[in-house]
Design a protein around this motif. Structure first.
Motif, short mmCIF file in Angstrom:
data_model
loop_
_atom_site.label_atom_id
_atom_site.label_comp_id
_atom_site.label_asym_id
_atom_site.label_seq_id
_atom_site.Cartn_x
_atom_site.Cartn_y
_atom_site.Cartn_z
N LEU A 586 34.30 76.98 111.45
CA LEU A 586 33.77 76.09 110.22
C LEU A 586 32.98 75.10 110.70
O LEU A 586 33.42 74.23 111.76
CB LEU A 586 35.11 75.45 109.56
CG LEU A 586 34.89 74.73 108.37
CD1 LEU A 586 34.11 75.36 107.13
CD2 LEU A 586 36.05 74.12 107.63
N LEU A 587 31.71 74.70 110.40
CA LEU A 587 30.65 74.08 110.82
C LEU A 587 30.57 72.90 109.94
O LEU A 587 30.81 71.53 110.59
CB LEU A 587 29.51 74.61 110.94
CG LEU A 587 29.28 75.79 111.92
CD1 LEU A 587 27.82 76.37 111.68
CD2 LEU A 587 29.41 75.43 113.18
N ASP A 588 30.78 72.97 108.68
CA ASP A 588 30.35 71.78 107.76
C ASP A 588 30.38 72.35 106.46
O ASP A 588 30.88 73.50 106.19
CB ASP A 588 28.98 71.36 107.93
CG ASP A 588 28.78 69.99 107.48
OD1 ASP A 588 29.69 69.29 106.99
OD2 ASP A 588 27.69 69.28 107.85
N GLY A 589 30.11 71.74 105.40
CA GLY A 589 30.30 71.95 103.96
C GLY A 589 30.26 70.86 102.92
O GLY A 589 29.46 70.04 103.46
N ALA A 590 30.90 71.15 101.75
CA ALA A 590 30.72 69.89 100.92
C ALA A 590 31.93 70.07 100.24
O ALA A 590 32.56 71.33 100.09
CB ALA A 590 29.52 70.19 100.01
N PHE A 591 32.43 68.90 99.50
CA PHE A 591 33.66 68.98 98.67
C PHE A 591 33.15 68.06 97.63
O PHE A 591 32.51 67.31 97.55
CB PHE A 591 34.89 68.57 99.45
CG PHE A 591 35.18 67.34 99.51
CD1 PHE A 591 34.40 66.36 100.28
CD2 PHE A 591 36.33 66.87 98.81
CE1 PHE A 591 34.73 64.95 100.24
CE2 PHE A 591 36.61 65.58 98.64
CZ PHE A 591 36.00 64.52 99.44
N HIS A 592 34.24 68.19 96.42
CA HIS A 592 33.97 67.37 95.03
C HIS A 592 35.12 66.58 94.96
O HIS A 592 36.39 67.31 95.06
CB HIS A 592 33.70 68.40 94.13
CG HIS A 592 33.50 67.70 92.89
ND1 HIS A 592 34.47 67.23 92.01
CD2 HIS A 592 32.22 67.45 92.02
CE1 HIS A 592 33.97 66.70 90.73
NE2 HIS A 592 32.48 66.83 91.08
N ALA A 593 35.16 65.27 94.85
CA ALA A 593 36.23 64.53 94.73
C ALA A 593 37.46 65.19 93.67
O ALA A 593 38.71 65.19 93.82
CB ALA A 593 36.00 63.17 94.34
N VAL A 594 36.81 65.87 92.66
CA VAL A 594 37.93 66.21 91.65
C VAL A 594 38.16 67.45 91.79
O VAL A 594 39.39 68.08 91.55
CB VAL A 594 37.36 65.82 90.11
CG1 VAL A 594 38.33 66.29 89.13
CG2 VAL A 594 37.13 64.23 89.93
N ASP A 595 37.05 68.42 91.67
CA ASP A 595 37.07 69.82 91.66
C ASP A 595 37.63 70.62 92.74
O ASP A 595 37.95 71.78 92.94
CB ASP A 595 35.72 70.40 91.26
CG ASP A 595 35.68 69.82 89.59
OD1 ASP A 595 36.35 69.55 89.03
OD2 ASP A 595 34.47 70.26 89.18
N SER A 596 37.67 69.93 94.11
CA SER A 596 38.01 70.69 95.19
C SER A 596 39.21 70.72 95.46
O SER A 596 40.24 69.80 95.23
CB SER A 596 37.17 70.06 96.54
OG SER A 596 35.98 70.32 96.47
N SER A 597 39.87 71.91 96.15
CA SER A 597 41.40 72.01 96.11
C SER A 597 41.66 73.06 97.29
O SER A 597 40.48 73.79 97.68
CB SER A 597 42.12 72.62 94.85
OG SER A 597 41.53 73.70 94.62
N ALA A 598 42.84 73.33 97.86
CA ALA A 598 42.92 74.25 98.72
C ALA A 598 42.46 75.68 98.19
O ALA A 598 41.98 76.49 98.85
CB ALA A 598 44.53 73.94 99.25
N ILE A 599 43.16 75.89 96.90
CA ILE A 599 42.67 77.16 96.28
C ILE A 599 41.27 77.24 96.42
O ILE A 599 40.78 78.58 96.64
CB ILE A 599 43.28 77.22 94.99
CG1 ILE A 599 44.77 77.24 94.95
CG2 ILE A 599 42.75 78.40 94.27
CD1 ILE A 599 45.42 78.76 95.48
N ALA A 600 40.43 76.34 96.00
CA ALA A 600 38.99 76.60 96.02
C ALA A 600 38.66 76.98 97.27
O ALA A 600 37.69 78.01 97.56
CB ALA A 600 38.26 75.42 95.51
N TYR A 601 38.97 76.33 98.35
CA TYR A 601 38.58 76.70 99.89
C TYR A 601 39.03 77.97 100.29
O TYR A 601 38.13 78.62 100.97
CB TYR A 601 39.03 75.54 100.65
CG TYR A 601 37.86 74.28 100.58
CD1 TYR A 601 36.76 74.38 101.36
CD2 TYR A 601 38.28 73.22 100.07
CE1 TYR A 601 35.57 73.33 101.37
CE2 TYR A 601 37.46 72.24 99.85
CZ TYR A 601 36.21 72.28 100.44
OH TYR A 601 35.30 71.42 100.33
N GLU A 602 40.14 78.26 99.76
CA GLU A 602 40.64 79.70 100.30
C GLU A 602 39.72 80.93 99.49
O GLU A 602 39.22 81.73 100.40
CB GLU A 602 42.19 79.75 99.66
CG GLU A 602 42.80 81.13 100.29
CD GLU A 602 44.19 81.42 99.77
OE1 GLU A 602 45.00 80.31 100.09
OE2 GLU A 602 44.30 82.47 99.79
#
Ligand code: GDP
Length: 719
Positions: A586-602
């Motif tokens: 995993l090099l990098d990426g982006a996340f969203h304070a509200v919408d990001s979650s473990a499920i979303a990354y999985e």
């Protein structure tokens, strides 16, 4: 040995010893295995030992399929022993627990399993067949497990038997150091007995077949020189174990006493410096006493072997050991579960502490306590109830509910797990279905029992077709399972053709990016990952690494990225076989304070897998077997030609007195039915052994076929 000592003890003597009276002097214990290539005479030797030790009165000849340690009908018909039955016997006030090890290669796993629980062994070789391919495999395993052994060269009454040739093979083929302890008197039909090199006495049996009918005499004239020469060799080899004796012998010519020599033999045997080597004929009941004496005199007792390491719940060694001490905390290993006609027996080796009827013990695998019901000691033809058992003992527990092979039973107040047994992944599988409509439940119950008994055997349900799949170590392994289903459990099954457990892997490095975005009503899902997918080293499995530094993918979500890919690897991009040796960075990426979650990354990681793997040069990997073939010399050309046609790579070839051994590597898929073909090619005289070696990329045309078959199967399952 003298005739009187070894034969004349009344049966009542043994019964008394094996009764409830505890024998806690561990120096009197010998936990041994007898291992041999199929047909070398392991069953017969075991029978003879049991007879001599007073436990069996009638000998069941193997020809009739009535041998006592061959419990199961299947084994008797095939004439092979596949179950490791532990049998207790007594010799010279010593308790021998004999673990019967299997000889057939498909059951190498059983050999491994038994090696774990024994402290010493007797390697049986055929006096005319010599050191066969399979003997070498088992020998190597025993070396790895550091099991001290004596050697028994059997069948010296047979045509073509040659003790000295087998001794040479032990040196050349096994690269081991044989310490010749007996010499044969007479050859083949004329084989009469043995010279004891140490005492320079001859043991000569009469032809009654009664093992106790022998006399101790002077060495026959024609063997006197040879016997003296071997004695000198023996002394030179063993005095190295004792500096003082060696100096006295080499410098002053002072010969050690017999007891001193025996002491040195024992020391060197336990250190695996050499292997005391005996000869005889189990069938004709000649020479067995000296082997039994050697078990007592030279093989280690439980306190003389390295104690078992203890591990934590992750399987890492804790640095502590299960010390062989009956007063220590309980550590016992269930090493074999077997149904006999009386019910389920859990064969257990106690390494430390003791067990009493009614004790509560902790199964460290299930985390639950179990009560010890009955404890029994198995003899060849009866079982003896015991109230307790202690460190060094091998006993069977009756009525254990949740304990399976490889589980540790521990003192609940002082918990530790023993190093678990490792079983390789099965490489071959077949689909089965019950012949009768109503048979499906019965089959399920039977299979779940069989899995408990044999950890190298797996059963699963194919997700797509719903078929029941049996997985095992080889064709014969699964054949026998089908037999057990039919005979022991009364389930008739339809059997598919054997299939190979292929794998997939990748060949190229791809840098990629994936964004998972979803807006569903209220809260959304967001995860973006930038990553590299690349091949990992052979055997490294799945590796995940994160190089994220700036916090664009918060650390708490890394495990989800790791997990999504890991789950996806179960199904490779080409044909749906599990994927081996892949690294995700995993090099990098982006996340969203509200919408990001473990499920979303999985989910992002799973989608990344689908997106990137097909681009990373996926390939089909096929299991390659190490094949060791023995053939009479006149068929070497045929055998090699045939192996070449099976895409085999010949790695070596070695001539022997009775034939040639060919070592090769060949893909499993090409080796189905090999034993039949080999027999045909060699007029029934060829033999082979085979074990899993590694996975190799399948050649293009083969891979295409595998992919097509997988797709066809999927399509058929859908239809
Ligand atoms: P296992 O497969 O190693 O258990 O071997 P068995 O004990 O079943 O023996 C295989 C065959 O060899 C049987 O037919 C035995 O009767 C025979 N056999 C075993 N020991 C001897 C022996 O000392 N001499 C001869 N001539 N035959 C033997």
């Amino acid at each position: 040995v003298t005739g009187v000592q070894t034969c004349a003890l009344p049966i009542s003597f043994f019964t008394e010893l094996s009764g409830p009276r505890a024998m806690t002097d561990l120096t009197n214990y010998r936990n041994i295995g007898i291992f041999a290539h199929v047909d070398a005479g392991k069953t017969t030797t075991t029978e003879r030992i049991l007879k001599l030790t007073g436990k069996i009165h009638k000998i069941g000849e193997v020809h009739d399929g009535a041998a006592t340690t061959d419990f199961m009908e299947q084994e008797q018909e095939r004439g092979i022993t596949i179950q490791s039955a532990a049998t207790t016997a007594f010799w010279r006030d010593h308790r021998l627990n004999i673990i019967d090890t299997p000889g057939h290669v498909d059951f190498t796993i059983e050999v491994y399993r038994s090696l774990k629980v024994l402290d010493g062994g007797v390697g049986v070789f055929c006096g005319s067949g010599g050191v066969e391919p399979q003997s070498e495999t088992n020998w190597r395993y025993a070396n790895e497990s550091e099991v001290a052994r004596i050697i028994f060269v059997n069948k010296l009454d047979r045509l073509g038997a040659d003790f000295y040739r087998v001794v040479d093979q032990v040196k050349n083929v096994l690269a081991a150091n044989p310490l010749v302890m007996t010499l044969p008197i007479g050859e083949e039909d004329d084989f009469k007995g043995v010279v004891d090199v140490l005492t320079q006495q001859a043991y000569i049996w009469d032809d009654s077949g009664d093992p106790t009918q022998f006399e101790v005499t002077d060495i026959p004239a024609d063997l006197v020189d040879k016997a003296a020469e071997y004695r000198e060799n023996l002394i030179e080899m063993v005095v190295e174990q004792d500096e003082d004796l060696m100096m006295a012998y080499l410098e002053e010519g002072t010969e050690p006493t017999i007891d001193e020599l025996k002491h040195c033999v024992r020391k060197g045997t336990i250190a695996l410096d050499f292997f005391p080597t005996f000869c005889g004929s189990a069938f004709k009941n000649k020479g067995i006493q000296l082997v039994l004496d050697a078990v007592v005199d030279y093989l280690p007792n439980p306190t003389e072997v390295d104690p078992q390491p203890e591990v934590d719940m992750e399987g890492n060694e804790t640095g502590k050991f299960a010390d062989v001490d009956e007063n220590g905390p309980l550590r016992a290993l269930a090493f074999k579960i077997m149904d006999d006609r009386f019910g389920a027996l859990t064969f257990t080796r106690i390494y430390s502490g003791s067990l009493k009827k009614g004790d509560s013990v902790l199964n460290t695998y299930t985390g639950k306590t179990e009560r010890i019901g009955r404890i029994v000691e198995m003899h060849a033809d009866e079982r003896i109830e015991r109230d307790s058992a202690q460190a060094g003992d091998i006993i069977a527990l009756i009525g254990m509910k949740n304990t399976q092979t490889g589980h540790t039973l521990s003192d609940p107040k002082d918990v530790a797990t023993l190093e678990p047994m490792v079983f390789p992944d099965p490489v071959i599988y077949i689909a089965i279905s019950p012949k009768d409509k109503g048979g499906s439940e019965k089959m399920g119950v039977a299979l779940s029992k069989m899995i408990q008994e044999d950890p190298s055997f797996r059963v699963e349900t194919d997700q797509e077709s719903g078929e029941t799949i049996m997985r095992g170590m080889g064709e014969l392994h699964l054949d026998i399972k089908v037999d057990i289903l039919r005979r022991t459990h009364g389930v008739e099954v339809e059997v598919g053709k054997p299939l190979v457990a292929y794998r997939e892997s990748i060949t190229q490095t791809i840098e990629d990016s994936y964004t998972h975005k979803k807006q569903t009503g209220g809260s959304g899902q967001f995860a973006k990952i930038d990553y590299i997918v690349e091949p990992a080293g052979t055997g490294e499995g799945y590796i995940f690494e994160s190089k994220v530094t700036g916090g664009n993918v918060p650390r708490e979500f890394w495990p989800a990225v790791e997990k999504g890919f890991k789950i996806s690897l179960e199904e490779g991009p080409l044909a749906g076989y599990p994927c081996l040796d892949v690294k995700l960075t995993l090099l990098d990426g982006a996340f969203h304070a509200v919408d990001s979650s473990a499920i979303a990354y999985e989910l992002a990681s799973r989608a990344a897998y689908r997106q990137t793997m097909p681009k990373a040069g996926p390939q089909i990997m096929e299991p390659v077997m190490k094949v060791d073939v023995f053939t009479p010399d006149d068929h070497v050309g045929d055998v090699i030609g045939d192996l070449n046609r099976r895409r085999g790579m010949i790695q070596g070839q070695e001539g022997g007195a009775t034939g040639t051994r060919i070592k090769a590597e060949a893909p499993l898929s090409e080796m189905f039915g090999y034993i039949g073909d080999l027999r045909t090619m060699t007029s029934g005289r060829g033999q082979f052994s085979m074990e899993f070696s590694h996975y190799n990329p399948a050649p293009r045309n083969v891979a295409d076929e595998i992919v097509k078959e997988a797709h066809d199967r999927k399509a058929a399952a859908k239809a």
